[in-house]
Design a protein around this motif. Structure first.
Motif, PDB file in Angstrom:
ATOM      1  N   GLY A 231       3.282  -4.145  -6.643  1.00 10.16           N
ATOM      2  CA  GLY A 231       2.180  -3.264  -6.287  1.00 10.16           C
ATOM      3  C   GLY A 231       2.542  -2.200  -5.279  1.00 10.16           C
ATOM      4  N   ALA A 232       3.798  -1.777  -5.240  1.00 11.41           N
ATOM      5  CA  ALA A 232       4.225  -0.710  -4.338  1.00 11.41           C
ATOM      6  C   ALA A 232       3.871   0.645  -4.943  1.00 11.41           C
ATOM      7  CB  ALA A 232       5.727  -0.806  -4.095  1.00 11.41           C
ATOM      8  N   PRO A 233       3.798   1.683  -4.135  1.00 13.13           N
ATOM      9  CA  PRO A 233       3.467   3.017  -4.657  1.00 13.13           C
ATOM     10  C   PRO A 233       4.470   3.454  -5.730  1.00 13.13           C
ATOM     11  CG  PRO A 233       3.321   2.990  -2.273  1.00 13.13           C
ATOM     12  CD  PRO A 233       3.949   1.694  -2.661  1.00 13.13           C
ATOM     13  N   VAL A 234       3.945   4.039  -6.818  1.00 13.04           N
ATOM     14  CA  VAL A 234       4.768   4.566  -7.907  1.00 13.04           C
ATOM     15  C   VAL A 234       4.241   5.953  -8.263  1.00 13.04           C
ATOM     16  CG1 VAL A 234       5.474   4.284 -10.306  1.00 13.04           C
ATOM     17  CG2 VAL A 234       5.313   2.287  -8.822  1.00 13.04           C
ATOM     18  N   SER A 235       5.065   6.947  -8.119  1.00 15.90           N
ATOM     19  CA  SER A 235       4.658   8.322  -8.360  1.00 15.90           C
ATOM     20  C   SER A 235       4.338   8.565  -9.839  1.00 15.90           C
ATOM     21  CB  SER A 235       5.775   9.267  -7.908  1.00 15.90           C
ATOM     22  OG  SER A 235       5.443  10.615  -8.168  1.00 15.90           O
ATOM     23  N   ASN A 236       3.184   9.212 -10.073  1.00 19.75           N
ATOM     24  CA  ASN A 236       2.760   9.654 -11.408  1.00 19.75           C
ATOM     25  C   ASN A 236       2.440   8.520 -12.383  1.00 19.75           C
ATOM     26  OD1 ASN A 236       3.155  12.416 -10.707  1.00 19.75           O
ATOM     27  ND2 ASN A 236       5.355  12.200 -11.144  1.00 19.75           N
ATOM     28  N   TYR A 237       2.244   7.309 -11.867  1.00 22.89           N
ATOM     29  CA  TYR A 237       1.981   6.186 -12.771  1.00 22.89           C
ATOM     30  C   TYR A 237       0.637   6.355 -13.486  1.00 22.89           C
ATOM     31  CZ  TYR A 237       2.121   1.357 -14.511  1.00 22.89           C
ATOM     32  OH  TYR A 237       2.148   0.232 -15.302  1.00 22.89           O
TER      33      TYR A 237
END
Length: 429
Positions: A231-237
């Motif tokens: 659940g870490a930040p993921v760009s453009n998911y």
């Protein structure tokens, strides 16, 4: 009336093809009501090498009742054989019954002596490859429409020998020891099939739909699988997910619980077939051959027998539905040595499973790289000459072809990255 007799005589006179007689070993014993008619045709063929025309035949047999026969020739032959068998069986039973009434020993002896006369004659089909040219048409179609025959694996260098998954008859096994990356490979090649617009089916016996979905996203768009899992930040998911719905291909995932529609969650080949048919699949992937159950097992069957049944049934499934079936399988104890190449002898239940699989693809850790090899390949080259090497990132599911292992071993930075990827992915194999 022996309908099949009249049908066969009519078909002979209409088609003028005597091969139906010679190729099916038909003789006078198959005729009663039209015996004279058959003898005349046979004699005419022996003398002139052809079937008489209807005018010639009618002069000899003016009362013959011609029939219009639309059914296939083999169907007429099967009916004739059944009529012949019934007639012989009735005669044998009637005669033996009369003898039994007079003397049981004589009746039994007569029955024993003549029981072979009513042995069934089964039809079989074969192809004369000297006169059959269908393979030329198939070759030409392959040349013009290769997508009708092979689904690329997504590994270009591997496909130089694999050609891709064969759509007409394919039960392929992907074998490796634990922790090498079988599932990563399977998801990557399945994702590639989806990207080409195919309808992909994937049986996941261990991972939940979302867990497998994260790996699919990594393979499809190089997202960090670790970030998605924790659940870490993921760009453009979010944008990716919104756009994914517009994709032409499909990737259907089923878990074991999805097969519990009859009070039994055993995953059998007939249930997999229902999955394939209902979703109109173009290819089926199975993440664990050992999780399948043999629907036709008997108590006396060994584990090897059961696994052999499953393998044969999966091959038949592929042939029937004209879709490739690709499954991973764990190497047996003989395949735990990382320094040696593996072959069909390393398959659990090797003989019977190996006989049914069309291709065996082995994955083996080779230093910082993954080695792929085809010990068995029904459709092309096999053995040591088929080895290809890839470095791969378990976090974003990217695979990179290595022309020479020395190149990566000599590159300390790349080697270090590969080791870090392996270490980071230990908990997600």
């Amino acid at each position: 009336m022996g309908l099949a007799e009249y049908q066969l005589i009519s078909k002979l006179l209409n088609d003028k093809d005597y091969s139906i007689i010679t190729e099916n070993l038909i003789d006078e014993s198959n005729f009663v009501e039209t015996l004279d008619e058959f003898k005349f045709i046979k004699s005419f063929h022996e003398q002139y090498g052809s079937v008489p025309d209807k005018a010639t035949f009618t002069v000899k047999f003016p009362a013959f009742d011609y029939l219009t026969v639309d059914q296939p020739a083999q169907s007429v032959i099967d009916d004739l054989r059944e009529e012949t068998l019934f007639r012989k069986a009735v005669a044998l039973l009637n005669t033996s019954t009369k003898l039994f009434e007079q003397n049981s020993n004589q009746g039994a002896q007569y029955l024993i002596d003549h029981i072979g006369d009513i042995r069934p004659q089964y039809s079989f089909t074969c192809t004369d490859i000297v006169h059959d040219t269908s393979r030329y048409n198939e070759w030409q179609d392959k040349l013009e429409n290769p997508a009708n025959y092979f689904i690329p694996s997504g590994f270009k260098e591997l496909d130089e020998n694999l050609f891709g998954w064969y759509r007409k008859e394919e039960f392929a096994l992907v074998m490796a020891r634990s922790g090498v990356g079988k599932t990563f490979f399977l998801i990557k090649t399945a994702q590639h099939s989806m990207s080409l617009g195919y309808r992909v089916g994937f049986f996941s016996p261990e991972m939940s739909v979302n867990t497998l979905g994260y790996r699919f996203d990594s393979a499809n768009a190089s997202f960090s699988n670790m970030a998605l899992l924790k659940g870490a930040p993921v760009s453009n998911y979010k944008d990716y997910m919104d756009n994914l719905k517009n994709t032409e291909g499909h990737f259907y995932v089923v878990e074991t619980k999805d097969f519990d529609f009859d009070g039994d969650d055993a995953v059998t080949v007939p249930k997999l077939r229902q999955f394939c048919v209902s979703k109109k699949l173009d290819i089926l992937f199975i993440d664990g051959f050992d999780y399948l159950s043999d629907c036709r097992a008997k108590k006396s069957d060994s584990r090897e027998d059961r696994l052999g049944h499953i393998a044969k049934d999966l091959l038949n499934l592929s042939i029937e539905l004209q879709i490739p079936v690709v499954s991973v399988i764990q190497a047996n104890r003989k395949g735990t040595d990382d320094t040696k190449d593996m072959g069909t002898e390393n398959i659990t239940g090797a003989d019977k499973i190996g006989a049914s699989c069309t291709r065996l693809l082995t994955l083996r850790a080779n230093g910082p790289a993954m080695q792929m090899m085809l010990p068995k390949n029904r459709y092309g080259k096999s053995g040591a000459d088929t080895k290809v090497l890839y470095s791969w990132n378990a976090d974003d599911s990217n695979f990179y072809f290595i022309p020479n292992l020395e190149d990566i071993q000599g590159d300390s930075e790349t080697a270090q990255e590969a080791e870090e990827f392996k270490e980071a992915s230990k908990n997600v194999f």
